[in-house]
Write an enzyme that holds these catalytic residues in place. Structure first.
Site, PDB file in Angstrom:
ATOM      1  N   GLU A 109      -7.268  -3.123 -13.394  1.00 38.84           N
ATOM      2  CA  GLU A 109      -6.313  -3.684 -14.369  1.00 38.84           C
ATOM      3  C   GLU A 109      -5.421  -4.626 -13.574  1.00 38.84           C
ATOM      4  OE1 GLU A 109      -6.187  -3.184 -17.600  1.00 38.84           O
ATOM      5  OE2 GLU A 109      -7.244  -1.298 -17.975  1.00 38.84           O
TER       6      GLU A 109
ATOM      7  N   ALA B 207       0.918  -0.013  -9.987  1.00 33.26           N
ATOM      8  CA  ALA B 207       1.806  -1.129  -9.648  1.00 33.26           C
ATOM      9  C   ALA B 207       3.267  -0.723  -9.880  1.00 33.26           C
ATOM     10  CB  ALA B 207       1.440  -2.332 -10.514  1.00 33.26           C
ATOM     11  N   PHE B 208       4.184  -1.557  -9.383  1.00 27.11           N
ATOM     12  CA  PHE B 208       5.601  -1.198  -9.488  1.00 27.11           C
ATOM     13  C   PHE B 208       6.149  -1.340 -10.898  1.00 27.11           C
ATOM     14  CE2 PHE B 208       5.993  -5.815  -9.011  1.00 27.11           C
ATOM     15  CZ  PHE B 208       6.986  -6.101  -9.942  1.00 27.11           C
TER      16      PHE B 208
ATOM     17  N   GLU C 104      -0.553 -16.494 -11.820  1.00 28.66           N
ATOM     18  CA  GLU C 104       0.451 -15.621 -12.427  1.00 28.66           C
ATOM     19  C   GLU C 104       1.681 -15.589 -11.508  1.00 28.66           C
ATOM     20  OE1 GLU C 104       0.071 -11.409 -11.691  1.00 28.66           O
ATOM     21  OE2 GLU C 104       0.483 -10.926 -13.782  1.00 28.66           O
TER      22      GLU C 104
ATOM     23  N   GLY D 207      -6.738  -6.314  -6.004  1.00 28.61           N
ATOM     24  CA  GLY D 207      -7.801  -5.778  -6.871  1.00 28.61           C
ATOM     25  C   GLY D 207      -9.185  -6.249  -6.434  1.00 28.61           C
TER      26      GLY D 207
ATOM     27  N   LYS E  93      -1.531   7.410  -6.096  1.00 33.83           N
ATOM     28  CA  LYS E  93      -0.862   6.639  -5.047  1.00 33.83           C
ATOM     29  C   LYS E  93      -0.020   5.593  -5.774  1.00 33.83           C
ATOM     30  CE  LYS E  93      -0.521   3.416  -2.574  1.00 33.83           C
ATOM     31  NZ  LYS E  93       0.677   2.578  -2.577  1.00 33.83           N
TER      32      LYS E  93
HETATM   33  P1  NAD Z   1       0.048  -4.850  -5.789  1.00 32.34           P
HETATM   34  O1  NAD Z   1      -1.345  -5.328  -5.933  1.00 32.34           O
HETATM   35  O2  NAD Z   1       0.876  -5.442  -4.711  1.00 32.34           O
HETATM   36  O3  NAD Z   1       0.078  -3.250  -5.544  1.00 32.34           O
HETATM   37  C1  NAD Z   1      -0.545  -2.344  -6.424  1.00 32.34           C
HETATM   38  C2  NAD Z   1      -0.857  -1.042  -5.690  1.00 32.34           C
HETATM   39  O4  NAD Z   1      -1.863  -1.265  -4.700  1.00 32.34           O
HETATM   40  C3  NAD Z   1       0.320  -0.457  -4.921  1.00 32.34           C
HETATM   41  O5  NAD Z   1       0.286   0.944  -5.095  1.00 32.34           O
HETATM   42  C4  NAD Z   1       0.047  -0.854  -3.486  1.00 32.34           C
HETATM   43  O6  NAD Z   1       0.676  -0.028  -2.541  1.00 32.34           O
HETATM   44  C5  NAD Z   1      -1.448  -0.739  -3.431  1.00 32.34           C
HETATM   45  N1  NAD Z   1      -2.117  -1.549  -2.414  1.00 32.34           N
HETATM   46  C6  NAD Z   1      -1.695  -2.681  -1.816  1.00 32.34           C
HETATM   47  N2  NAD Z   1      -2.646  -3.160  -0.996  1.00 32.34           N
HETATM   48  C7  NAD Z   1      -3.685  -2.300  -1.071  1.00 32.34           C
HETATM   49  C8  NAD Z   1      -4.984  -2.271  -0.481  1.00 32.34           C
HETATM   50  N3  NAD Z   1      -5.399  -3.213   0.365  1.00 32.34           N
HETATM   51  N4  NAD Z   1      -5.819  -1.255  -0.827  1.00 32.34           N
HETATM   52  C9  NAD Z   1      -5.443  -0.320  -1.710  1.00 32.34           C
HETATM   53  N5  NAD Z   1      -4.215  -0.294  -2.300  1.00 32.34           N
HETATM   54  C10 NAD Z   1      -3.363  -1.286  -1.984  1.00 32.34           C
HETATM   55  O7  NAD Z   1       0.741  -5.046  -7.226  1.00 32.34           O
HETATM   56  P2  NAD Z   1       2.281  -4.928  -7.640  1.00 32.34           P
HETATM   57  O8  NAD Z   1       3.032  -6.076  -7.052  1.00 32.34           O
HETATM   58  O9  NAD Z   1       2.780  -3.567  -7.436  1.00 32.34           O
HETATM   59  O10 NAD Z   1       2.181  -5.131  -9.243  1.00 32.34           O
HETATM   60  C11 NAD Z   1       2.198  -6.353  -9.898  1.00 32.34           C
HETATM   61  C12 NAD Z   1       0.813  -6.789 -10.312  1.00 32.34           C
HETATM   62  O11 NAD Z   1       0.182  -5.763 -11.090  1.00 32.34           O
HETATM   63  C13 NAD Z   1       0.833  -8.010 -11.213  1.00 32.34           C
HETATM   64  O12 NAD Z   1      -0.190  -8.881 -10.841  1.00 32.34           O
HETATM   65  C14 NAD Z   1       0.588  -7.442 -12.598  1.00 32.34           C
HETATM   66  O13 NAD Z   1       0.044  -8.347 -13.523  1.00 32.34           O
HETATM   67  C15 NAD Z   1      -0.364  -6.336 -12.281  1.00 32.34           C
HETATM   68  N6  NAD Z   1      -0.380  -5.341 -13.358  1.00 32.34           N
HETATM   69  C16 NAD Z   1      -1.486  -5.324 -14.164  1.00 32.34           C
HETATM   70  C17 NAD Z   1      -1.527  -4.439 -15.232  1.00 32.34           C
HETATM   71  C18 NAD Z   1      -2.710  -4.413 -16.153  1.00 32.34           C
HETATM   72  O14 NAD Z   1      -2.832  -3.452 -16.907  1.00 32.34           O
HETATM   73  N7  NAD Z   1      -3.587  -5.407 -16.141  1.00 32.34           N
HETATM   74  C19 NAD Z   1      -0.466  -3.560 -15.459  1.00 32.34           C
HETATM   75  C20 NAD Z   1       0.634  -3.597 -14.600  1.00 32.34           C
HETATM   76  C21 NAD Z   1       0.659  -4.507 -13.548  1.00 32.34           C
END
Ligand code: NAD
EC number: 1.2.1.3
Length: 530
Positions: free
Chosen positions: A280, A177-178, A417, A263, A202
């Site tokens: 996660e 994630a970012f 969230e 997820g 990735k």
């Molecule tokens: P996101 O779900 O938008 O993206 C996460 C990753 O998934 C990125 O690399 C993205 O390019 C990729 N992705 C997007 N769509 C996909 C698909 N269909 N198939 C495979 N990969 C795909 O999340 P974000 O906005 O980058 O991060 C914020 C979220 O992450 C929040 O919900 C936060 O709580 C969560 N987070 C959780 C933890 C934890 O340990 N539980 C830690 C950090 C962040």
């Protein structure tokens, strides 16, 4: 603070501000031209160009050439080949490579921390802390490389012994994630490498620079040790690259960190091909303050939990349950702290509040605040964007405290969230009520109880207590150490990473029954004599 000093050097064709170019140069990242966003032993990239943008100023920091579908495919193949070689390197030797990676990271901690601030937007101390987390997990994994022990199990048959042997697993896909553009990869890379696997990373499409800087450091160490670079591959790209990585049967384990919505999809896709997955996902974390709590500890911790990283940690405090007896005092003191927050350049030493990571996150924040208002919530502080002109190019929003009309956890205010600094407050009379509210949301990542009473502690940590993965006492929801397994339950995905027994997911377990005797009896006394 945000003046863009244009550099006049002929190589700096992007005319990066000195603020940005200083950080990039300190890590040997080019400040002009396109950056290669793929590494599999060689740096390349022929896919789409992706922009890295500074969330505090809007400045374009870099253009990165991402992985084409063909390059992703080739990278996975190279990582498989690298794994076949690397799995035979003795684990303590793999630990030695991790030790060298640790040293390189520690030497560049400040510069890398600054890059995290610049590209992700978190304040410098948190950026540096994130790199420290990678250093810490490397230390942990160096030790682990001599302690990834199996077991010897007593056999029911004479002259037989059963061994449970951890073997390397294969290729591990890490999707991150970012908001933790360095540490989440660190948790995975360190355990996976110690276990003898190859990884394909990735990263988030909005933090490619952090991933390139980290991969360069690791690549240097691997190459010096004559280990194939594809042991730690990088494929920058958007969600299509993520999707292709997730569905590849050549990836034994997918470790995904991100939102619940994505997820869920990733979990289903990996399960449908019988792969292994670690999820996660989102958190929606609560702090509960009892009347006997030490408020001088609780209030600053809630403040950090809710405002730190501008509310963009998975463990950020989003719900605050206050006992009626302490509610007025806590809210008054908390509001004072909120009023003292000065937003600004995350790289400046005295800034406590940086920007949201993207423009679209501002919309998410404003939508959440609008819903609070329209549903009758009282907004105690915050509730809009900052109006100062100097902040306008960045994604700055005011940290917000609200008292929703109803404490009903099923309401979307409480059950979703919002990845922004919005803290919702409700008042309770009995601990049991607060625990029920804490538990009655889909997510289950982090939770925190403030009390000096042992009886409360017992309830909170026991079978009728918090159902989250992280159950703290007199410690806020945010900011975990690497030693314990990190992760959440329910819609947070049940994943565990980092410390504890997490490493056991990165290996292939072999149950080996060995017969040292001259007879070959069957188990359970089965007789099959002809
Ligand atoms: P996101 O779900 O938008 O993206 C996460 C990753 O998934 C990125 O690399 C993205 O390019 C990729 N992705 C997007 N769509 C996909 C698909 N269909 N198939 C495979 N990969 C795909 O999340 P974000 O906005 O980058 O991060 C914020 C979220 O992450 C929040 O919900 C936060 O709580 C969560 N987070 C959780 C933890 C934890 O340990 N539980 C830690 C950090 C962040």
């Amino acid at each position: 603070m945000f003046t863009r000093t244009k550099t006049s050097g002929k190589h700096l064709s992007r005319a990066l501000s000195t603020r940005a170019s200083t950080v990039l140069q300190s890590l040997g990242l080019p400040t002009s031209g396109e950056l290669a966003g793929v590494y599999d032993g060689q740096w390349k990239g022929s896919g789409e160009v992706m922009e890295s943008r500074c969330p505090a100023t809007g400045e374009v920091l870099a253009n990165v050439r991402t992985a084409s579908p063909q390059e992703l495919h080739e990278t996975i193949e190279k990582s498989r080949a690298a794994y076949r070689q690397f799995r035979n390197v003795p684990a303590p030797r793999r630990g030695e490579i991790l030790r060298q990676i640790r040293e390189e990271l520690a030497a560049k901690r400040d510069n890398l921390g600054a890059l995290v601030s610049l590209e992700m937007g978190k304040i410098k101390t948190e950026g540096v802390g994130e790199v420290q987390e990678f250093v810490d997990i490397c230390d942990y994994a160096v030790g682990l490389s001599r302690m990834m022990n199996g077991r010897v199990v007593a056999s029911e048959r004479p002259g037989h012994v059963i061994y449970e042997v951890p073997n390397p697993l294969g290729v591990v896909g890490v999707l991150s994630a970012f908001n933790f553009p360095v540490a989440v990869y660190g948790w995975n890379l360190a355990l996976s490498l110690a276990a003898g696997n190859a990884t394909v990373w990735k990263p988030s499409p909005t933090t490619p620079l952090c991933s390139i800087a980290v991969s360069k450091i690791i690549a240097g160490v691997l190459e010096r040790n004559n280990i194939p670079g594809a042991v730690a591959s990088l494929v920058t790209g958007d969600k299509e690259t993520g999707k292709d990585l997730v569905k590849s049967r050549d990836v034994e384990l997918v470790s995904f960190t991100g939102s619940e919505a994505v997820g869920r999809n990733v979990g289903e896709k990996v399960a449908s091909r019988f792969g292994k997955v670690i999820l996660e996902l989102g958190g929606n974390n609560a702090s509960i303050v009892m009347p006997d709590a030490d408020l001088s500890l609780a209030i600053p911790a809630v403040f950090f939990g809710a405002v730190g990283t501008a509310g963009q940690r998975c463990t950020s405090t989003r719900r605050l349950y206050l006992h009626r007896k302490v509610a007025p005092e806590v809210l008054e003191r908390l509001q004072k702290l909120y009023k003292s927050v000065i937003p600004g350049d995350p790289l400046a030493a005295d800034t406590l509040l940086g920007p949201l990571h993207t423009r679209s996150a501002i919309k998410t924040y404003l939508t959440a605040v609008d819903y609070l208002r329209s549903s009758g919530a009282e907004i105690l502080t915050g509730g809009s964007k900052y109006s100062e002109e100097a902040l306008a190019p960045g994604n700055f929003v005011q940290p917000t405290i609200a008292i929703p009309k109803s404490p009903e956890p099923k309401d979307r205010i409480w059950s979703t969230e919002t990845f922004a600094p919005v803290l919702n407050v409700a008042i309770f009379d009995e601990l049991e009520q607060a625990i029920e509210w804490n538990n009655n949301v889909p997510q289950g990542l982090s939770s925190s109880l403030w009390t000096r009473d042992l009886r409360h502690l017992g309830k909170w940590m026991g079978p009728s207590g918090s159902d989250a993965g992280i159950v703290n006492v007199n410690v806020g929801t945010s900011g975990a150490e690497i030693g314990a397994a990190f992760g959440g339950n329910k819609s947070t995905g049940w994943g565990r990473e980092s410390g504890g027994d997490s490493w056991k997911q990165y290996v292939r377990w072999s149950a080996c029954t060995v017969n040292y005797s001259d007879a070959a009896p069957l188990a359970q006394g089965v007789n099959f004599a002809a």
